[in-house]
Design an enzyme around this catalytic site. Structure first.
Site, short mmCIF file in Angstrom:
data_model
loop_
_atom_site.label_atom_id
_atom_site.label_comp_id
_atom_site.label_asym_id
_atom_site.label_seq_id
_atom_site.Cartn_x
_atom_site.Cartn_y
_atom_site.Cartn_z
N ASP A 1 -8.44 -4.85 -0.01
CA ASP A 1 -8.31 -5.95 -1.23
C ASP A 1 -8.30 -7.64 -0.98
O ASP A 1 -8.55 -8.40 -2.20
CB ASP A 1 -7.71 -5.50 -2.34
CG ASP A 1 -8.71 -4.21 -2.72
OD1 ASP A 1 -9.74 -3.91 -2.43
OD2 ASP A 1 -8.08 -3.41 -3.09
N HIS B 1 1.18 -0.89 -0.10
CA HIS B 1 0.14 -0.11 -0.48
C HIS B 1 0.83 1.45 0.03
O HIS B 1 1.89 1.35 1.16
CB HIS B 1 -0.73 -0.05 1.00
CG HIS B 1 -2.15 0.94 1.03
ND1 HIS B 1 -1.98 2.27 1.86
CD2 HIS B 1 -3.52 0.72 0.52
CE1 HIS B 1 -3.25 2.69 0.97
NE2 HIS B 1 -4.32 1.76 0.82
N1 CMC Z 1 3.46 -8.16 -4.24
C1 CMC Z 1 5.79 -8.24 -4.41
N2 CMC Z 1 5.76 -7.16 -4.27
C2 CMC Z 1 5.51 -5.54 -4.13
C3 CMC Z 1 3.67 -5.73 -3.73
C4 CMC Z 1 3.71 -6.73 -4.08
N3 CMC Z 1 2.05 -6.43 -3.24
N4 CMC Z 1 3.86 -4.59 -3.32
C5 CMC Z 1 4.83 -4.21 -3.13
N5 CMC Z 1 6.27 -4.29 -3.99
C6 CMC Z 1 7.58 -4.23 -3.87
C7 CMC Z 1 7.66 -4.38 -5.60
O1 CMC Z 1 9.53 -5.22 -5.50
C8 CMC Z 1 8.19 -2.63 -6.16
O2 CMC Z 1 9.21 -3.05 -6.45
P1 CMC Z 1 9.06 -2.35 -8.52
O3 CMC Z 1 9.05 -1.05 -8.10
O4 CMC Z 1 10.72 -2.92 -8.69
O5 CMC Z 1 7.49 -3.50 -9.18
C9 CMC Z 1 8.38 -1.58 -4.83
O6 CMC Z 1 7.94 -2.55 -3.37
C10 CMC Z 1 7.41 -0.31 -4.67
O7 CMC Z 1 6.98 -1.08 -4.11
P2 CMC Z 1 5.98 0.81 -2.79
O8 CMC Z 1 7.26 1.94 -2.81
O9 CMC Z 1 5.71 0.55 -1.62
O10 CMC Z 1 4.39 0.47 -3.16
P3 CMC Z 1 3.74 1.99 -4.44
O11 CMC Z 1 3.39 2.51 -3.39
O12 CMC Z 1 4.29 1.41 -5.19
O13 CMC Z 1 2.73 0.69 -4.73
C11 CMC Z 1 0.98 -0.19 -4.59
C12 CMC Z 1 1.78 0.57 -4.09
C13 CMC Z 1 -0.60 -0.52 -3.93
C14 CMC Z 1 0.39 0.04 -5.91
C15 CMC Z 1 1.44 -1.51 -4.64
O14 CMC Z 1 2.28 -2.02 -3.07
C16 CMC Z 1 0.58 -3.05 -5.32
O15 CMC Z 1 1.58 -2.79 -6.62
N6 CMC Z 1 0.21 -3.97 -4.35
C17 CMC Z 1 -0.40 -4.39 -5.54
C18 CMC Z 1 -1.72 -4.38 -5.89
C19 CMC Z 1 -2.91 -4.08 -5.03
O16 CMC Z 1 -3.63 -4.76 -3.86
N7 CMC Z 1 -3.50 -2.77 -4.62
C20 CMC Z 1 -4.62 -2.56 -3.19
C21 CMC Z 1 -3.63 -0.78 -2.77
S1 CMC Z 1 -5.02 -1.26 -1.92
C22 CMC Z 1 -6.83 -0.83 -1.67
C23 CMC Z 1 -7.17 0.44 -2.71
O17 CMC Z 1 -6.71 1.66 -1.92
O18 CMC Z 1 -7.79 0.68 -3.34
#
Ligand code: CMC
Length: 389
Positions: free
Chosen positions: A325, A266
Site C-alpha cells: 500500500d 505488516h
Molecule cells: N509505523 C510506526 N510504527 C509501527 C508501524 C508503522 N507503520 N507498524 C508497526 N509499528 C510499531 C508500533 O510501534 C507498534 O507498537 P504499538 O502497539 O505501541 O503502536 C508495533 O510496531 C506493532 O508492531 P507489530 O506487532 O509488528 O504490528 P501489527 O502486526 O500489530 O500490525 C500493521 C501490523 C499492518 C497493522 C501495522 O504495521 C500498521 O498499522 N501499519 C500501518 C498500516 C498499513 O500500512 N497497513 C497495510 C497492511 S498491508 C496491506 C494489507 O494487507 O491490507
C-alpha cells in the site's frame, strides 16, 4: 471460572493461528517471498495478466491458450450491470457515500439479480464468482463517472479486464504502458494468505452462506485503514509531507507522537514486501514518464522510506518495512485514479482471492466458531429497575 494458573491462552488478533490448509498462496514473510499456487509473484507480475492469474487461482494451474481465451470471453460477457444496480450506485453517489460503501452495497444488491444465488454447487459458485469479479470494475467505473456528472460508459467485450476498466473510467482506451501498470496492480492484489478480509469472508462461507455474502464480508473488512485502506492513508501522508526536504522533520514529529507510517509494517512480512518492491520499481518508471504529481509523490516516498527505515533500525525494528500500500498511490495517481478509489481497486482484484478461498474451503467445510474467554462476574443478583441506584 478458570483460575489464573489454568487460564486458557487468548490469541489476540489470532496471530500465529492456522485456520485451514490452502494451495492458493504462500507468504515467506522473513524472506520477502510470495507465491500464487507455487509461482513466484515476480514471474507472474512480469509475464502474466490478471485473467491468467484468476484462472490460476480458480483452477490451481496455468491455462492453455484456448482455455484462457474462453475464460476471458466469459469474464467479458459478464461485465454488464443491471440498470437497477446503476441506479443504486447513482443514488449513493448523490448521498456522498464512500466508494467502498457503494461497492459493498452494489455487490450485495447484485445478488438479487443472480438466479443462482441460493445454489451452492462448485460449478454454480464458480459462475457466480466470475460474475462478481467481472462486474466489480463496472461498478467502480460507474460511481467514478456519476460522481463527476459524467455518463456511464458501457463495457466493451473486445478489451482485456483491466483495459476495459480503464476505458470505462476515462472513456479512452488506455496505452500499453497504462494497461501494464493496471495489470500489475491487479496481479499483485489478487490473493494474500489468511489476511483479515480473507478470514472474514471465510467465516461467512463456513456457515454455508453464499458467495455474494462472503464477498460482501470481505469488502467490509478490507475497508479499514489497517488493511486495504492503507494506500489511501499513505497518499494523504505523502501529500501532508508535501516535498522530500520536509521528510526528516515530519518523521521526527510523527514518531514522537506515536503516529504510524502508513504503508509500512505488516503482520506477516518482517522483511520487504515483495509486492512493494515490484511497485517501487514500476513507480520509478512512472515518475520518469509522467513527471508532475506522480514524480513528486515518488520522490517523497523514496525519501520517507530511507528516513523511516533508518529510524526504525535505530529502535531495533528492522521488521517494519514498506508494504504494497506504500507504493500503489503513485501508480494510481498516474492512472488518474483519485485516492478515495484506491481501496475499491484492491477490492476488485482481491475478489478472486476471496472467492477462490471460499470455494477451496467448501471442499471440506467446517463452521468457524472460536471461543472468547469470559472474564466478568457470575451469579449477579437481578435488581428491578426502580431499585437500581
Ligand atoms: N509505523 C510506526 N510504527 C509501527 C508501524 C508503522 N507503520 N507498524 C508497526 N509499528 C510499531 C508500533 O510501534 C507498534 O507498537 P504499538 O502497539 O505501541 O503502536 C508495533 O510496531 C506493532 O508492531 P507489530 O506487532 O509488528 O504490528 P501489527 O502486526 O500489530 O500490525 C500493521 C501490523 C499492518 C497493522 C501495522 O504495521 C500498521 O498499522 N501499519 C500501518 C498500516 C498499513 O500500512 N497497513 C497495510 C497492511 S498491508 C496491506 C494489507 O494487507 O491490507
Amino acid at each position: 471460572l478458570a483460575s489464573q494458573a489454568e487460564k486458557p491462552k487468548v490469541y489476540k488478533g489470532l496471530e500465529g493461528i492456522y485456520v485451514t490448509e490452502t494451495r492458493l498462496s504462500y507468504i515467506d514473510g522473513l524472506h520477502s517471498k510470495l507465491y500464487y499456487v507455487g509461482y513466484p509473484i515476480e514471474a507472474l507480475a512480469k509475464n502474466s495478466t490478471y485473467e491468467e492469474v484468476a484462472f490460476l487461482l480458480y483452477f490451481l494451474r496455468l491455462p492453455r491458450k484456448d482455455e484462457l481465451d474462453l475464460f476471458k470471453a466469459l469474464m467479458a460477457e459478464a461485465r454488464e450491470l443491471p440498470e437497477d444496480v446503476l441506479n443504486v450506485v447513482k443514488k449513493m453517489v448523490s448521498l456522498k457515500a464512500h466508494p467502498m460503501d457503494i461497492l459493498r452495497t452494489a455487490v450485495s444488491y447484485l445478488a438479487a439479480y443472480d438466479p443462482e444465488v441460493g445454489v451452492n454447487t462448485p460449478e454454480s459458485n464458480l459462475r457466480k464468482s466470475l460474475r462478481i469479479l467481472s462486474k466489480a470494475p463496472s461498478i467502480i467505473a460507474a460511481m467514478y463517472r456519476f460522481s463527476r456528472n459524467l455518463d456511464y460508459i458501457p463495457p466493451r467485450k473486445d478489451l482485456s479486464h483491466v483495459e476495459n476498466f480503464l476505458y470505462m473510467l476515462h472513456d479512452k482506451r488506455p496505452t500499453e504502458f497504462e494497461t501494464k501498470v493496471m495489470d500489475t496492480i491487479f496481479i499483485l492484489h489478487a490473493e494474500h494468505g489468511m489476511n483479515a478480509s480473507a478470514f472474514a469472508s471465510l467465516v461467512t462461507i463456513s456457515t454455508l452462506s453464499d458467495i455474494y455474502s462472503a464477498v460482501v464480508s470481505g469488502i467490509a473488512t478490507l475497508k479499514g485503514p489497517l488493511h486495504g485502506g492503507a494506500a489511501e492513508a499513505a497518499y494523504y501522508q505523502f501529500k501532508e509531507i508535501g516535498s522530500p526536504d520536509k521528510v526528516e522533520e515530519w518523521v521526527q514529529k510523527a514518531l514522537a507522537s506515536k503516529r504510524r507510517i502508513m504503508g509500512m509494517g505488516h503482520r506477516v512480512y518482517k522483511s520487504y514486501d515483495p509486492r512493494a518492491k515490484i511497485m517501487r520499481e514500476l513507480d520509478g518508471e512512472i515518475a520518469k514518464i509522467y513527471g508532475g504529481e506522480p514524480k513528486l509523490l515518488y520522490e517523497i516516498a523514496i525519501k520517507l522510506e530511507e528516513v523511516a527505515l533508518r529510524e526504525f533500525a535505530e529502535k531495533g525494528r528492522m521488521d517494519i518495512q514498506p508494504n504494497i500500500d506504500y507504493y500503489t498511490p503513485i501508480a494510481y495517481t498516474a492512472l488518474g485514479i483519485p485516492p478515495e478509489y484506491f481501496t475499491t481497486i484492491f477490492t476488485a482484484s482481491r475478489i478472486v482471492g476471496w472467492t477462490a478461498k471460499a470455494m477451496e474451503y467448501l471442499k471440506d467445510p467446517r463452521l468457524i466458531r472460536p471461543l472468547d474467554l469470559y472474564v466478568g462476574e457470575l451469579d449477579k443478583e437481578y435488581v428491578p429497575i426502580d431499585k437500581r441506584g
